[in-house]
Design a protein around this motif. Structure first.
Motif, mmCIF file in Angstrom:
data_model
loop_
_atom_site.group_PDB
_atom_site.id
_atom_site.type_symbol
_atom_site.label_atom_id
_atom_site.label_comp_id
_atom_site.label_asym_id
_atom_site.label_seq_id
_atom_site.Cartn_x
_atom_site.Cartn_y
_atom_site.Cartn_z
ATOM 1 N N SER A 152 0.920 -1.250 -0.095
ATOM 2 C CA SER A 152 -0.134 -0.014 -0.066
ATOM 3 C C SER A 152 0.695 1.223 0.010
ATOM 4 O O SER A 152 0.484 2.321 -0.522
ATOM 5 C CB SER A 152 -1.117 -0.062 1.140
ATOM 6 O OG SER A 152 -1.961 -0.979 1.227
ATOM 7 N N TYR A 178 -5.291 -2.626 -9.838
ATOM 8 C CA TYR A 178 -4.058 -2.205 -9.744
ATOM 9 C C TYR A 178 -3.452 -3.442 -9.076
ATOM 10 O O TYR A 178 -3.890 -4.053 -8.280
ATOM 11 C CB TYR A 178 -3.623 -1.115 -8.572
ATOM 12 C CG TYR A 178 -3.993 0.440 -9.388
ATOM 13 C CD1 TYR A 178 -4.953 1.237 -8.887
ATOM 14 C CD2 TYR A 178 -3.035 0.950 -10.327
ATOM 15 C CE1 TYR A 178 -5.197 2.320 -9.460
ATOM 16 C CE2 TYR A 178 -3.280 2.087 -10.865
ATOM 17 C CZ TYR A 178 -4.484 2.875 -10.456
ATOM 18 O OH TYR A 178 -4.654 4.070 -10.993
ATOM 19 N N GLN A 252 -0.221 8.887 -7.972
ATOM 20 C CA GLN A 252 -1.281 8.989 -8.028
ATOM 21 C C GLN A 252 -2.323 7.878 -7.630
ATOM 22 O O GLN A 252 -3.464 7.958 -6.925
ATOM 23 C CB GLN A 252 -2.135 9.277 -9.642
ATOM 24 C CG GLN A 252 -1.153 10.669 -10.026
ATOM 25 C CD GLN A 252 -1.581 10.743 -11.281
ATOM 26 O OE1 GLN A 252 -2.040 10.068 -12.105
ATOM 27 N NE2 GLN A 252 -0.649 11.889 -11.766
ATOM 28 N N ALA A 253 -1.720 6.647 -8.011
ATOM 29 C CA ALA A 253 -2.837 5.439 -7.519
ATOM 30 C C ALA A 253 -2.719 5.251 -6.189
ATOM 31 O O ALA A 253 -3.599 4.938 -5.424
ATOM 32 C CB ALA A 253 -2.128 4.143 -8.242
ATOM 33 N N ARG A 254 -1.423 5.674 -5.604
ATOM 34 C CA ARG A 254 -1.592 5.391 -3.970
ATOM 35 C C ARG A 254 -2.142 6.445 -3.300
ATOM 36 O O ARG A 254 -2.952 5.997 -2.413
ATOM 37 C CB ARG A 254 -0.007 5.541 -3.527
ATOM 38 C CG ARG A 254 0.320 5.420 -2.027
ATOM 39 C CD ARG A 254 1.806 5.468 -1.552
ATOM 40 N NE ARG A 254 2.505 6.796 -1.890
ATOM 41 C CZ ARG A 254 3.404 7.012 -1.621
ATOM 42 N NH1 ARG A 254 4.295 6.179 -1.142
ATOM 43 N NH2 ARG A 254 3.858 8.253 -1.751
ATOM 44 N N GLN A 255 -2.262 7.405 -3.826
ATOM 45 C CA GLN A 255 -3.134 8.590 -3.259
ATOM 46 C C GLN A 255 -4.621 8.141 -3.320
ATOM 47 O O GLN A 255 -5.462 8.630 -2.545
ATOM 48 C CB GLN A 255 -3.174 9.798 -3.984
ATOM 49 C CG GLN A 255 -2.004 10.908 -3.517
ATOM 50 C CD GLN A 255 -1.555 11.980 -4.562
ATOM 51 O OE1 GLN A 255 -2.383 12.082 -5.580
ATOM 52 N NE2 GLN A 255 -0.607 12.708 -4.111
ATOM 53 N N ARG A 256 -5.034 7.564 -4.473
ATOM 54 C CA ARG A 256 -6.526 6.853 -4.338
ATOM 55 C C ARG A 256 -6.959 5.655 -3.591
ATOM 56 O O ARG A 256 -7.725 5.176 -3.865
ATOM 57 C CB ARG A 256 -6.824 6.565 -5.808
ATOM 58 C CG ARG A 256 -7.258 7.926 -6.715
ATOM 59 C CD ARG A 256 -8.279 7.669 -7.796
ATOM 60 N NE ARG A 256 -7.677 6.219 -8.650
ATOM 61 C CZ ARG A 256 -6.451 6.626 -9.231
ATOM 62 N NH1 ARG A 256 -6.114 7.553 -9.886
ATOM 63 N NH2 ARG A 256 -6.165 5.539 -9.952
ATOM 64 N N GLY A 257 -5.797 5.246 -2.796
ATOM 65 C CA GLY A 257 -5.707 4.173 -2.132
ATOM 66 C C GLY A 257 -5.828 2.696 -3.086
ATOM 67 O O GLY A 257 -6.624 1.668 -2.592
ATOM 68 N N TRP A 258 -5.188 3.088 -4.257
ATOM 69 C CA TRP A 258 -5.116 1.831 -5.176
ATOM 70 C C TRP A 258 -6.549 1.338 -5.708
ATOM 71 O O TRP A 258 -6.899 0.198 -6.124
ATOM 72 C CB TRP A 258 -4.517 0.787 -4.787
ATOM 73 C CG TRP A 258 -3.032 1.077 -4.095
ATOM 74 C CD1 TRP A 258 -2.784 1.211 -2.949
ATOM 75 C CD2 TRP A 258 -1.929 1.137 -4.817
ATOM 76 N NE1 TRP A 258 -1.462 1.797 -2.643
ATOM 77 C CE2 TRP A 258 -1.037 1.919 -4.048
ATOM 78 C CE3 TRP A 258 -1.506 0.959 -6.248
ATOM 79 C CZ2 TRP A 258 0.545 1.939 -4.408
ATOM 80 C CZ3 TRP A 258 -0.231 1.512 -6.697
ATOM 81 C CH2 TRP A 258 0.815 1.765 -5.869
ATOM 82 N N ARG A 259 -7.857 2.273 -5.530
ATOM 83 C CA ARG A 259 -8.807 1.932 -6.005
ATOM 84 C C ARG A 259 -8.828 2.004 -7.654
ATOM 85 O O ARG A 259 -8.335 3.041 -7.920
ATOM 86 C CB ARG A 259 -9.856 2.701 -5.349
ATOM 87 C CG ARG A 259 -10.214 2.294 -4.060
ATOM 88 C CD ARG A 259 -11.520 3.229 -3.679
ATOM 89 N NE ARG A 259 -11.378 4.422 -3.412
ATOM 90 C CZ ARG A 259 -10.838 5.098 -2.152
ATOM 91 N NH1 ARG A 259 -10.531 4.036 -1.232
ATOM 92 N NH2 ARG A 259 -10.309 6.123 -1.865
ATOM 93 N N LEU A 261 -9.546 2.979 -11.419
ATOM 94 C CA LEU A 261 -9.896 4.254 -11.870
ATOM 95 C C LEU A 261 -10.967 4.119 -12.906
ATOM 96 O O LEU A 261 -10.879 3.241 -13.657
ATOM 97 C CB LEU A 261 -8.742 5.059 -12.526
ATOM 98 C CG LEU A 261 -8.969 6.428 -12.948
ATOM 99 C CD1 LEU A 261 -9.375 7.420 -11.983
ATOM 100 C CD2 LEU A 261 -7.713 6.932 -13.750
#
Lengths: 268, 168
Positions: A152, A178, A252-259, A261
């Protein structure tokens, strides 16, 4: 008046009768509303059941099944470690296995199926870990402990001191999740994909160190992946959509919590 | 990749059947994770046995049979077949129990889940997947007469669960 068994009326509703009997039932239906009603009941149940199961066909097929159908399954490369068998061996007294079994009281027999993703990972590996890097959940395997935290938090280029986990690169799978490739020091490498609130372990395999400079894979995931087992890289090749994420995309992916897109809510 | 020396069209056909294989496996296993695991095992087996599939036979029937066998092998290896599957006898009384305390309409899926495995399989093959009695009997390796009586019992049980008010 003709009498027909319920099985015969059922077979009529299912269009399974020979022509003679079918004609006899059809004639009886015209004369006897009760027979007509019983046939209608069979037909209604058939339609109801068929309809109830029609929605399931709309679900997209998971990548691992598509890969299996294409002959890109993960089995032939290495010995599959059946963790249920490991657990059974533990009960029989093998020292490492016994310790592993003790640490995983929650492993249920159903996990034996899902264990086919765990390839060539010896019992000793699990026994060496302080925390469980992989835990059984809902018949599958998810990352736990330090591995979950690293998946994470760590970016691909990072190698924090003192950590046993290195995330080598990340990508978006064909199903839109992801996924991250990782190595665990001195033991195993694997592929985990973010699904729901967990990192689902897709593959976990013993390291197969390569000679320096050898290309990891025809597409070229370079030195970052060069210590990874071929089964992991094969899994990546079958699941990756496009190219591995670059540094900014990982942030960016980490900021979204790997949800994922822009994907529609999962259907169930 | 074509590792089996057969036209890729067969593999394409198999891929288009995956949703139906999953649906069938879910009815068998009553667990979506187990179902996908069983389908994966079945797909891997099917590819190694494509030479055993005869082109005049239905591909879906052949795959259903492999899925079912994969599930039977798995359950057997778990050693809990007896615990998981109520026998045919138990299934015949399932509707009575449900009627006692069931006021709301039950979903088809939950009614199905109450049937014994052999009846679930029969209903799934004939009523959901649309196989003929003979084709379904071949998948299950039983005489067509056995399949017919099994299907009739399953329908009775489902009717009782789904429509307790309905009289025969």
């Amino acid at each position: 008046m003709n009498t027909f068994s319920d099985e015969t009326l059922m077979a009529f509703a299912d269009d399974e009768l020979d022509p003679t009997t079918r004609a006899a039932v059809a004639a009886a239906m015209r004369d006897d509303p009760e027979i007509e009603r019983r046939v209608a009941r069979h037909r209604a149940l058939r339609a109801k059941i068929r309809l109830a199961y029609s929605a399931e066909l709309q679900q997209p097929s998971p990548e691992r099944l598509l890969a299996a159908a294409r002959g890109q399954g993960l089995k032939p490369k290495a010995t599959v470690t059946d963790l249920a068998a490991v657990r059974a061996a533990g009960a029989a007294g093998a020292p490492n296995a016994a310790r592993t079994a003790m640490q995983h009281p929650g492993w249920r027999p159903a996990a034996a199926l899902a264990a086919s993703v765990l390839i060539g990972v010896g019992v000793g590996y699990f026994a060496r870990q302080r925390t469980d890097p992989v835990v059984a959940r809902d018949g599958g395997w998810v990352a736990g402990g330090e591995l979950a935290g690293a998946l994470s938090a760590q970016l691909g280029a990072e190698r924090p001191a003192g950590t046993a986990v290195q995330v080598t690169f990340s990508f978006v799978s064909k199903s839109g999740d992801y996924c991250r490739v990782f190595t665990l020091t001195g033991a195993a490498g694997g592929l985990a994909c973010r699904e729901g609130n967990a990192w689902q372990i897709r593959v976990l395999a013993e390291d197969e160190p390569r000679s320096p400079g050898e290309a990891a894979v025809p597409g070229g995931y370079r030195t970052a992946a060069s210590g990874l087992s071929t089964v992991v890289l094969d899994a990546v090749q079958s699941q990756i959509a496009g190219e591995p994420l670059d540094h900014d995309a990982e942030i960016q992916a980490r900021q979204r919590g790997w949800r994922p897109l822009g994907r529609a809510a999962p259907r169930n | 990749m074509n590792t089996i020396g057969r036209p890729e069209t067969v593999q394409d056909d198999i891929i288009t059947l995956i949703p139906r294989l999953r649906r069938f496996a879910r009815t068998l296993t009553r667990d979506p994770h187990d179902a996908d695991d069983v389908v994966q095992i079945a797909l891997e087996r099917a590819l190694t046995r494509l030479d055993q599939w005869h082109r005049d036979a239905r591909l879906d029937s052949w795959l259903f049979k492999i899925v079912r066998n994969a599930w039977i092998d798995e359950v057997r290896s778990r050693g809990r077949r007896d615990r998981m599957f109520a026998g045919e006898e138990a299934g015949e009384h399932v509707g009575v129990d449900a009627m006692a305390d069931q006021t709301d309409l039950m979903s088809v899926q939950s009614a199905m889940a109450r049937l014994p495995e052999e009846q679930r399989t029969t209903v799934s093959l004939v009523l959901v997947e649309g196989l003929s009695y003979q084709e379904a009997a071949d998948v299950m390796g039983i005489p067509v007469g056995t399949l017919t009586s099994r299907l009739a019992r399953a329908r009775d049980a489902l009717q009782a669960l789904l429509d307790p008010e309905g009289q025969r």
